[in-house]
Design a protein around this motif. Structure first.
Motif, PDB file in Angstrom:
ATOM      1  N   LYS A 204      21.912   2.876 -27.353  1.00  0.00           N
ATOM      2  CA  LYS A 204      23.153   2.182 -26.998  1.00  0.00           C
ATOM      3  C   LYS A 204      23.086   1.646 -25.575  1.00  0.00           C
ATOM      4  CE  LYS A 204      26.524   4.544 -29.916  1.00  0.00           C
ATOM      5  NZ  LYS A 204      26.977   3.329 -30.601  1.00  0.00           N
ATOM      6  N   LEU A 205      22.659   2.536 -24.661  1.00  0.00           N
ATOM      7  CA  LEU A 205      22.585   2.126 -23.258  1.00  0.00           C
ATOM      8  C   LEU A 205      21.572   1.016 -23.057  1.00  0.00           C
ATOM      9  CD1 LEU A 205      22.891   5.607 -21.569  1.00  0.00           C
ATOM     10  CD2 LEU A 205      24.298   3.623 -21.038  1.00  0.00           C
TER      11      LEU A 205
ATOM     12  N   ALA B 277      24.301  -2.739 -29.703  1.00  0.00           N
ATOM     13  CA  ALA B 277      24.618  -1.533 -28.938  1.00  0.00           C
ATOM     14  C   ALA B 277      25.665  -0.695 -29.666  1.00  0.00           C
ATOM     15  CB  ALA B 277      25.123  -1.915 -27.548  1.00  0.00           C
ATOM     16  N   LEU B 278      26.631  -1.344 -30.304  1.00  0.00           N
ATOM     17  CA  LEU B 278      27.703  -0.609 -30.990  1.00  0.00           C
ATOM     18  C   LEU B 278      27.178   0.160 -32.198  1.00  0.00           C
ATOM     19  CD1 LEU B 278      30.708  -3.104 -30.922  1.00  0.00           C
ATOM     20  CD2 LEU B 278      30.596  -0.869 -29.832  1.00  0.00           C
TER      21      LEU B 278
ATOM     22  N   GLY C 198      22.364   7.666 -27.845  1.00  0.00           N
ATOM     23  CA  GLY C 198      22.799   7.233 -26.522  1.00  0.00           C
ATOM     24  C   GLY C 198      21.802   6.333 -25.826  1.00  0.00           C
TER      25      GLY C 198
ATOM     26  N   MET D   9      25.643  -7.028 -28.080  1.00  0.00           N
ATOM     27  CA  MET D   9      26.596  -5.937 -27.916  1.00  0.00           C
ATOM     28  C   MET D   9      26.852  -5.244 -29.260  1.00  0.00           C
ATOM     29  SD  MET D   9      27.430  -5.433 -24.812  1.00  0.00           S
ATOM     30  CE  MET D   9      27.462  -6.186 -23.196  1.00  0.00           C
TER      31      MET D   9
ATOM     32  N   VAL E 245      29.302   2.387 -19.139  1.00  0.00           N
ATOM     33  CA  VAL E 245      29.077   2.697 -20.552  1.00  0.00           C
ATOM     34  C   VAL E 245      28.730   4.173 -20.723  1.00  0.00           C
ATOM     35  CG1 VAL E 245      27.546   2.285 -22.518  1.00  0.00           C
ATOM     36  CG2 VAL E 245      28.430   0.356 -21.223  1.00  0.00           C
TER      37      VAL E 245
ATOM     38  N   PHE F 243      23.942  -7.071 -21.262  1.00  0.00           N
ATOM     39  CA  PHE F 243      24.772  -7.387 -20.105  1.00  0.00           C
ATOM     40  C   PHE F 243      23.952  -8.073 -19.017  1.00  0.00           C
ATOM     41  CE2 PHE F 243      27.251  -6.656 -16.248  1.00  0.00           C
ATOM     42  CZ  PHE F 243      28.447  -7.185 -16.676  1.00  0.00           C
TER      43      PHE F 243
ATOM     44  N   ALA G  54      23.025  -2.255 -24.560  1.00  0.00           N
ATOM     45  CA  ALA G  54      24.140  -2.748 -23.746  1.00  0.00           C
ATOM     46  C   ALA G  54      23.633  -3.266 -22.406  1.00  0.00           C
ATOM     47  CB  ALA G  54      25.177  -1.646 -23.537  1.00  0.00           C
TER      48      ALA G  54
ATOM     49  N   ILE H 294      25.170 -12.870 -26.765  1.00  0.00           N
ATOM     50  CA  ILE H 294      25.748 -11.696 -26.106  1.00  0.00           C
ATOM     51  C   ILE H 294      26.529 -10.859 -27.124  1.00  0.00           C
ATOM     52  CG2 ILE H 294      27.457 -10.984 -24.387  1.00  0.00           C
ATOM     53  CD1 ILE H 294      26.573 -13.661 -22.888  1.00  0.00           C
ATOM     54  N   ALA H 295      27.309 -11.543 -27.969  1.00  0.00           N
ATOM     55  CA  ALA H 295      28.092 -10.816 -28.972  1.00  0.00           C
ATOM     56  C   ALA H 295      27.164 -10.052 -29.927  1.00  0.00           C
ATOM     57  CB  ALA H 295      28.965 -11.792 -29.750  1.00  0.00           C
TER      58      ALA H 295
END
Lengths: 424, 111
Positions: free
Chosen positions: A361-362, A352-353, A358, A349, A232, A369, A365, A345-346
């Motif tokens: 997001k990281l 994160a989107l 940064g 994520m 990512v 994950f 994500a 999970i969706a």
């Protein structure tokens, strides 16, 4: 035209009440199947359960008003399914598990309250988190407080308290990686070897600790999280592919050196070869899943004890809770459970989107994950998709450290989500 | 970073799809084969839930086989008793134990 859309928190409340009703139905059906009577006790359980999540909801209302409204209800649903199943297998375990859920919710609330202004201050302490995760991973290896249970040295025992620091290490490591990778992503994307130094160092140390504690499930989990976050951050699929190759080579070496791993792999390839010995657990777990069929036996009506009254599958409520659920709820129930995981999970994520910086997001994500991979490793192990390694199914399995750590994970996602959705 | 995140999201949700497919395989395709296997403890327990009739002889009048009901983990199981002795094919009373301390019985001939 029509009614105005619900606010995020009101939607969360409506969903939580729905989960509360489901919990009551679940407990009641276990009660009816076991004792052949409808008792108000099952309703009391469900009411207490709902009250607990309402506390979490109120804290969220105050601390993260704009956070995603589906994350908390989905966690409530997962823990309700887990608690119902644990209750069905052993009411005493369910009592202990509910205490851990209480502690988890408290820690969830505390995390939200402490970090509600700006969780991004964590980024400035990233190296502290890096060292912290190593310390947590190394704790069970220390003589005196470390405990070996079932061949893996994962537990720490202080007085009457016993926990697995590895579960918390996962989250601490994700915070470190989010901070470190955000900082170094441009140089890492250039691919000069010396920039990978600190990462490889931390990773190597973590691997050594994991091999020493004899726990490869968490090793696989942490390595996967690391690769995903590296991908990512740099956007380079080559790193992830290289990492995978590295992992396969490492795994092959470990396979030769550690008999524990070798037996796990040969069991995976052919559990029928020694169905009453080494393959016993796997094989009986598959029987349990197969017995469920399409609709399952019904809650409280499955078979988990032999004719002599011994448990058929050892560690049923931790590693193998999925096979218990699959037997009693069938394909309909277990696929439904997996869909809840998938939706979580969706949503994670998505957080994160939409996050704006940064680090966020990281972080989102990585946390999501980690959650996905942990689910895959344990359920995939039970279903013989991959070799079996004993880790917990998030929010569902019996186990205090896992529940508490996953509530912190949830708090992290909701903090990121609140910041991303907040109106300027 | 959104492109890698979207791809990672795809990978992560695909992992769950793999699990749904694997579960479907075991519960729909393989279920019959699993139920037929000798090692299946669940099927073994299911056999013990059946109350079978007594076996009696007329001359001399004797009961060769009868059932003894017993509650095990919330359900009634019927254990076969052979008052005349010497008839036993299954050995439910003295289970063998494997290394894990798990009781199991030798593949039984039918009684």
């Amino acid at each position: 035209m029509g009614t105005p859309p619900l606010s995020a928190r009101n939607r969360e409340l409506v969903n939580l009440v729905g989960v509360g009703v489901l919990t009551a139905v679940g407990f009641a059906s276990v009660y009816i199947a076991r004792q052949a009577l409808v008792s108000s006790e099952s309703l009391t359980y469900a009411a207490l359960f709902l009250a607990l999540y309402l506390v979490a909801h109120l804290v969220a209302r105050y601390a993260v008003p704009d956070a995603d409204s589906y994350l908390l209800p989905m966690v409530a649903l997962l823990s309700a399914i887990g608690l119902t199943m644990i209750y069905r297998l052993d009411p005493d375990d369910a009592f202990r598990q509910s205490l851990w859920i209480v502690i988890g919710v408290l820690l969830f609330g505390l995390t939200l309250l402490v970090l509600r202004r700006d969780y991004r201050i964590l980024e400035s302490y990233k190296y502290l988190f890096g060292v912290g995760s190593l310390v947590l991973l190394a704790l069970p290896a220390l003589p005196g407080i470390g405990q070996t249970i079932n061949g893996a040295r994962l537990w720490v025992k202080v007085g009457p308290l016993q926990f697995q620091p590895g579960e918390l290490a996962k989250i601490v490591l994700i915070v470190f990686l989010a901070g470190y990778l955000r900082d170094k992503r441009e140089v890492l994307a250039q691919g000069r070897l010396k920039d990978f130094g600190p990462l490889l160092l931390i990773w190597g140390a973590a691997m050594v600790v994991l091999v020493q504690t004899n726990d490869l499930g968490s090793g696989l989990l942490l390595f996967g999280i690391f690769l995903a976050m590296l991908y990512v951050a740099t956007g380079r699929a080559l790193y992830a592919a290289g990492g995978l190759v590295l992992f396969v080579v490492g795994a092959a070496a470990i396979y030769r050196v550690f008999p524990r791993v070798e037996s796990r792999v040969s069991n995976w390839l052919d559990p029928w070869a020694d169905a009453n010995g080494a393959g016993y657990q796997s094989v009986q777990s598959l029987f349990s899943i197969g017995n469920g069929g399409f609709g399952g036996t019904g809650l409280g009506r499955g078979t988990f004890t032999t004719t002599e009254g011994n448990p058929i599958i050892p560690f049923l409520n931790t590693d193998f809770i999925y096979s218990a659920i699959a037997q009693e709820l069938g394909l309909v129930g277990s696929a439904g459970l997996l869909l809840v995981f998938m939706l979580f999970i969706a949503r994670g994520m998505r957080v994160a989107l939409v996050a704006s910086d940064g680090f966020s997001k990281l972080l989102a994500a990585g946390l999501t994950f980690g959650f996905a991979l942990q689910t895959f490793i344990i359920v995939g192990g039970v279903l013989r998709v991959i070799p079996l390694t004993g880790i917990t199914l998030p929010f569902v399995s019996y186990g205090g450290s896992s529940v508490v750590a996953n509530f912190v994970l949830l708090a992290g996602l909701m903090l990121v989500s609140d910041r991303a959705n907040a109106r300027p | 970073m959104n492109k890698p995140i979207a791809r990672l999201a795809f990978v992560a949700t695909s992992l769950m799809v793999v699990l749904v497919i694997a579960t479907t395989y075991w519960q729909a395709w393989a279920a019959g084969g699993l139920a037929d296997r000798q090692e299946n403890q669940i099927e073994r327990v299911a056999q013990f839930t059946i109350e079978r009739g007594r076996i009696v002889t007329r001359e001399p009048a004797a009961v060769l086989a009868r059932n003894r009901p017993k509650r095990v983990a919330g359900r009634t199981l019927f254990f076969r008793k052979y008052p005349a002795g010497g008839w036993r094919h299954t050995s439910s009373a003295t289970p063998r134990r494997d290394a894990r301390g798990q009781a199991w019985s030798a593949p039984a001939t039918t009684t």
